[in-house]
Write a protein that holds these residues in place. Structure first.
Motif, PDB file in Angstrom:
ATOM      1  N   ILE A 119       0.845  -1.201   0.000  1.00  0.00           N
ATOM      2  CA  ILE A 119       0.000   0.000   0.000  1.00  0.00           C
ATOM      3  C   ILE A 119       0.876   1.245   0.000  1.00  0.00           C
ATOM      4  O   ILE A 119       0.662   2.190  -0.778  1.00  0.00           O
ATOM      5  CB  ILE A 119      -0.940  -0.013   1.223  1.00  0.00           C
ATOM      6  N   PHE A 120       1.899   1.251   0.866  1.00  0.00           N
ATOM      7  CA  PHE A 120       2.799   2.396   1.006  1.00  0.00           C
ATOM      8  C   PHE A 120       3.494   2.715  -0.321  1.00  0.00           C
ATOM      9  O   PHE A 120       3.463   3.844  -0.812  1.00  0.00           O
ATOM     10  CB  PHE A 120       3.835   2.070   2.086  1.00  0.00           C
ATOM     11  N   ILE A 121       4.093   1.668  -0.931  1.00  0.00           N
ATOM     12  CA  ILE A 121       4.792   1.877  -2.201  1.00  0.00           C
ATOM     13  C   ILE A 121       3.794   2.224  -3.294  1.00  0.00           C
ATOM     14  O   ILE A 121       4.061   3.071  -4.159  1.00  0.00           O
ATOM     15  CB  ILE A 121       5.635   0.634  -2.568  1.00  0.00           C
ATOM     16  N   GLY A 122       2.605   1.605  -3.236  1.00  0.00           N
ATOM     17  CA  GLY A 122       1.572   1.892  -4.227  1.00  0.00           C
ATOM     18  C   GLY A 122       1.224   3.374  -4.265  1.00  0.00           C
ATOM     19  O   GLY A 122       1.136   3.976  -5.343  1.00  0.00           O
ATOM     20  N   ILE A 123       1.065   3.973  -3.074  1.00  0.00           N
ATOM     21  CA  ILE A 123       0.733   5.401  -3.014  1.00  0.00           C
ATOM     22  C   ILE A 123       1.865   6.229  -3.631  1.00  0.00           C
ATOM     23  O   ILE A 123       1.629   7.169  -4.388  1.00  0.00           O
ATOM     24  CB  ILE A 123       0.468   5.816  -1.553  1.00  0.00           C
ATOM     25  N   LEU A 124       3.107   5.831  -3.308  1.00  0.00           N
ATOM     26  CA  LEU A 124       4.243   6.588  -3.855  1.00  0.00           C
ATOM     27  C   LEU A 124       4.341   6.460  -5.362  1.00  0.00           C
ATOM     28  O   LEU A 124       4.637   7.430  -6.058  1.00  0.00           O
ATOM     29  CB  LEU A 124       5.535   6.112  -3.197  1.00  0.00           C
ATOM     30  N   VAL A 125       4.077   5.243  -5.855  1.00  0.00           N
ATOM     31  CA  VAL A 125       4.109   5.052  -7.312  1.00  0.00           C
ATOM     32  C   VAL A 125       3.032   5.912  -7.965  1.00  0.00           C
ATOM     33  O   VAL A 125       3.262   6.522  -9.016  1.00  0.00           O
ATOM     34  CB  VAL A 125       3.933   3.557  -7.660  1.00  0.00           C
ATOM     35  N   LEU A 128       4.411   9.233  -8.302  1.00  0.00           N
ATOM     36  CA  LEU A 128       5.382   9.299  -9.399  1.00  0.00           C
ATOM     37  C   LEU A 128       4.663   9.337 -10.741  1.00  0.00           C
ATOM     38  O   LEU A 128       5.007  10.134 -11.628  1.00  0.00           O
ATOM     39  CB  LEU A 128       6.330   8.099  -9.326  1.00  0.00           C
ATOM     40  N   VAL A 129       3.616   8.485 -10.890  1.00  0.00           N
ATOM     41  CA  VAL A 129       2.859   8.456 -12.136  1.00  0.00           C
ATOM     42  C   VAL A 129       2.181   9.804 -12.375  1.00  0.00           C
ATOM     43  O   VAL A 129       2.172  10.332 -13.498  1.00  0.00           O
ATOM     44  CB  VAL A 129       1.808   7.312 -12.097  1.00  0.00           C
ATOM     45  N   TYR A 130       1.653  10.392 -11.300  1.00  0.00           N
ATOM     46  CA  TYR A 130       1.001  11.706 -11.414  1.00  0.00           C
ATOM     47  C   TYR A 130       1.998  12.741 -11.915  1.00  0.00           C
ATOM     48  O   TYR A 130       1.717  13.495 -12.855  1.00  0.00           O
ATOM     49  CB  TYR A 130       0.435  12.107 -10.055  1.00  0.00           C
ATOM     50  N   ALA A 131       3.186  12.746 -11.298  1.00  0.00           N
ATOM     51  CA  ALA A 131       4.223  13.700 -11.715  1.00  0.00           C
ATOM     52  C   ALA A 131       4.602  13.481 -13.168  1.00  0.00           C
ATOM     53  O   ALA A 131       4.798  14.424 -13.940  1.00  0.00           O
ATOM     54  CB  ALA A 131       5.448  13.565 -10.821  1.00  0.00           C
ATOM     55  N   TRP A 132       4.688  12.213 -13.544  1.00  0.00           N
ATOM     56  CA  TRP A 132       5.052  11.842 -14.913  1.00  0.00           C
ATOM     57  C   TRP A 132       4.019  12.376 -15.898  1.00  0.00           C
ATOM     58  O   TRP A 132       4.328  13.040 -16.891  1.00  0.00           O
ATOM     59  CB  TRP A 132       5.121  10.309 -14.971  1.00  0.00           C
ATOM     60  N   ARG A 133       2.715  12.095 -15.590  1.00  0.00           N
ATOM     61  CA  ARG A 133       1.648  12.530 -16.481  1.00  0.00           C
ATOM     62  C   ARG A 133       1.562  14.058 -16.577  1.00  0.00           C
ATOM     63  O   ARG A 133       1.195  14.607 -17.610  1.00  0.00           O
ATOM     64  CB  ARG A 133       0.297  11.977 -15.990  1.00  0.00           C
ATOM     65  N   LYS A 134       1.898  14.731 -15.471  1.00  0.00           N
ATOM     66  CA  LYS A 134       1.867  16.190 -15.462  1.00  0.00           C
ATOM     67  C   LYS A 134       3.047  16.794 -16.219  1.00  0.00           C
ATOM     68  O   LYS A 134       3.164  18.003 -16.327  1.00  0.00           O
ATOM     69  CB  LYS A 134       1.886  16.697 -14.013  1.00  0.00           C
TER      70      LYS A 134
END
Lengths: 140, 339
Positions: A119-125, A128-134
């Motif tokens: 769960i912890f790593i999932g939230i961080l990923v 990261l995906v959000y930053a990537w898409r932005k």
């Protein structure tokens, strides 16, 4: 933690009075090593002072700019292009600090620990995906 | 044991003196074997041949030469920061050697947080690099230092995250503990040969190598010191021995990181069948052999690939290495719990 315990026991067998002083003594060694680096640098520069020439000239202390006279000051404003990366770095580095203790105890925690960390790593990923898409991960 | 009965101060003094000798030796060895000879032979030339047999003493001669060079500080430089910068880089190198074990008892201090400590102190050097670049009051230096900081930000994470796989498998952060964890088990059921973590952590091993390549600013990642763009980057204004300190820091750290990689993934000082006192005697030889193997990979890549662009560097770390490292952590965790 049996390993840490045996390390402390071994250290206290070496003549230290208590566990905490054995622990602190380990880091005293670290401090001594930092001091040794300072002493070595000092000794080498001191030795060099005896051997090297010293003929100061004004031209020698001009900042090097490929042979032409330097333009303006060396401390010019420069664009730090990666400050967004730096923010991401802080986030992930703190995360890494949290993962390390988990990693040492995973065997004891079993599936529960695994799900928790997923769960912890999932939230961080997700972050990261959000930053990537932005488009943050693009060099601007 | 002899080591145990000695008082702390005496023991620490001996360790300090030994490591004071080991660090320059390692830096000279890597510099000679890889930077001078291997690169030359890969480029169909001989390299230095005159100083000593086959040029062995070339770097010693260079050191003596540096010792006789005038110590220049640019007029505009921030003098104290300028002088402190190489010191900080060397302190980072020295502290790395505290935790690397070379035998069952041959370790300066086997800290419980060993590998974590090593990763932490290895990144101190970038502060020295930033100080050097800023204090020089030189545009090349400033650009080089900023590039170095950007590089560290990108590659510190794959380095740290790659190690977590090993920590999960070993269940400890102590480097001695990690070596001990690799002594048990069999390779795919073959004999009692121990199980180096490279067999299960191949992904982690290569992530660690790539990230240390970047941390060491070796060639595909050498933008901070790119000669063709920035003269010598943050080292441009340094002369004589101060310049040599940066060199020693670079190669000393290269040796330390290779030794740490060998400890984490290749079993460190351990070879099957050697225990007790024999392991203490053979340990350093085994560790140095494994270290040279890892360093060979690092320098092989250095001499083979052209330099990345700055945007490629960041994209490579954030879009490939970090997701891969996170996946590696989860897969290792699942396998650890499942088996």
């Amino acid at each position: 933690m049996p390993l840490a315990l045996s390390a402390v026991l071994a250290a206290s067998a070496a003549g230290t009075s208590s566990d905490s002083s054995a622990f602190l003594r380990q880091y005293l060694t670290v401090a001594i090593f930092a001091a040794a680096a300072v002493v070595m640098v000092g000794a080498m520069l001191g030795l060099g002072r005896l051997l090297r020439p010293s003929r100061p000239q004004e031209q020698k202390s001009i900042a090097y700019e490929s042979g032409v006279d330097p333009v303006g000051q060396g401390w010019s404003q420069s664009q730090v292009r990666y400050y967004v990366f730096a923010l991401l770095f802080v986030m992930f580095d703190v995360e890494a600090v949290f993962i390390f203790p988990w990693a040492t105890r995973l065997e004891a925690m079993g599936t529960y620990g695994l799900v928790e960390m997923a769960i912890f790593i999932g939230i961080l990923v997700l972050g990261l995906v959000y930053a990537w898409r932005k488009g943050v991960l693009r060099w601007v | 044991m002899l080591a145990v009965s000695m008082p702390y101060w005496f023991e620490t003094l001996i360790k300090t003196v030994v490591v004071l000798g080991v660090i320059p030796t390692m830096a000279l060895m890597l510099g000679y074997v890889f930077l001078m000879k291997m690169m030359s032979h890969m480029q169909s030339r001989l390299g230095p041949m005159d100083a000593g047999p086959h040029g062995v003493l070339q770097l010693v001669a260079d050191g003596v030469k540096f010792l006789q060079k005038e110590d220049l500080t640019p007029a505009n430089a921030d003098k104290w920061v300028f002088a402190a910068a190489p010191l900080l880089v060397l302190i980072s190198t020295f502290l790395l050697y505290v935790v690397v074990p070379a035998g069952p008892r041959l370790v300066v201090q086997d800290l419980d947080v060993g590998i974590f400590f090593a990763l932490a102190v290895s990144s101190i050097s970038v502060i020295g690099v930033l100080m050097a670049g800023w204090a020089s009051a030189n545009k090349y230096s400033l650009l080089g230092a900023l590039r170095a900081a950007g590089q560290l930000i990108a590659y510190e994470l794959p380095l740290v995250l790659a190690v977590i796989g090993v920590v999960i498998q070993a269940g400890t952060m102590s480097l001695q503990g990690i070596v001990r964890a690799q002594q048990h088990g069999a390779i795919f059921g073959f004999g009692n040969l121990g199980e180096p973590f490279i067999l299960t952590q191949v992904v982690g091993f290569f992530l660690f190598l790539i990230a240390s390549q970047a941390e060491l600013t070796q060639t595909p990642f050498d933008m901070p010191v790119a000669e063709s763009e920035l003269v010598a980057g943050y080292m441009t204004e340094y002369s004589g021995f101060r310049f040599l300190f940066f060199f020693m820091g670079e190669f000393g750290t290269a040796a330390a990181l290779s030794a740490i990689a060998a400890t984490l993934y290749l079993g460190g000082w351990y070879i099957p069948g050697v225990h007790g006192l024999a392991a203490d005697v053979l340990g350093p030889v085994v560790l140095i052999t494994k270290m040279m193997l890892v360093a060979f990979l690092i320098f092989w890549v250095r001499f083979t690939y052209p330099r990345f662009r700055e945007d490629q560097l960041q994209a490579f770390a954030w879009k490939y290495l970090i997701p891969l490292a996170l996946a590696n952590i989860m897969v290792t965790g699942i396998l650890k719990v499942a088996f």
